[in-house]
Design an enzyme around this catalytic site. Sequence first.
Site, PDB file in Angstrom:
ATOM      1  CB  ALA A  63       6.794  -5.592  -9.685  1.00 37.37           C
ATOM      2  N   GLY A 108       2.061  -7.418 -10.932  1.00 38.26           N
ATOM      3  CA  GLY A 108       2.720  -7.740 -12.187  1.00 38.26           C
ATOM      4  C   GLY A 108       2.399  -9.128 -12.695  1.00 38.26           C
ATOM      5  CD  GLU A 111       0.281  -4.687 -13.919  1.00 41.63           C
ATOM      6  OE1 GLU A 111      -0.032  -3.512 -14.098  1.00 41.63           O
ATOM      7  OE2 GLU A 111       1.294  -5.039 -13.261  1.00 41.63           O
ATOM      8  CD  GLU A 131      -0.469  -3.241  -8.908  1.00 39.40           C
ATOM      9  OE1 GLU A 131       0.084  -3.988  -9.721  1.00 39.40           O
ATOM     10  OE2 GLU A 131      -1.698  -3.313  -8.650  1.00 39.40           O
TER      11      GLU A 131
END
Length: 258
Positions: A63, A108, A111, A131
Amino acid sequence: MEFVTYEQEGFIGVVTINRPKALNALNTEVLELLNKVVDAVDLEKTRALILTGAGAKSFVAGADISEMSLLSKAEGENFGKIGNDVFRKIETFPIPVIAAVNGFALGGGCELSLSCDIRICSENALFGQPEVGLGITPGFGGTQRLARVVGIGKAKEMIYTASNIKAEEAYRIGLVNKVCSADELLDEAKKIAKKIVRNAPIAVRASKKAINDGISLDMDNAIVIEEKLFGSCFETEDQKNGMKAFLEKRKVEGFTNK
């Protein structure tokens, strides 16, 4: 530049995250565009999707930290919901989705790959959930899907230590189905997709739904889901034609998706 592109190749759709200068990082705009592209897929014409990233360096590097760094608690929760909603849509999409992971698949990106049905990767792929090193948790389903795919112990190790793993380790632990050269990656994804689209589309979709809906249930309830979806196939032309061809010792000329 369109940050998410779509190409149709026969019964196969190819979705590309197209933000290579930012290593295909996911910001709100990219997530919203990805959502629109997925919504626009014509399921009458498409029987499998391939999801990949533009360029040779990155599938999705994560992200967008420049956007996340400014978020409040409420905004952070909303950003997580935007990502989770899109990834859940991909996970439950009626047709199979194949992630062709080229390069970085971090945060992300990891994911996003986990929301796909099948993952293959290039030899230079790198997976991880970094993260906690940034003061946050995985926010797009990583704490849930990673454990379901590689097991709780390995998922906790990767998340707690923020450690990345290379392609061969990803294959060893079952995170990816296959490792190939970067030059062969998209072709390999298309080979898998072509094998899928040769089969009865309604049966493939029913199989995906049975797996997804049953995986979190106890066996007694899960097999009821399978029984009903199994039974529903007997209303289709494809079942009748497929079994007739088998009995006549010939190949099906082509499933009609009816």
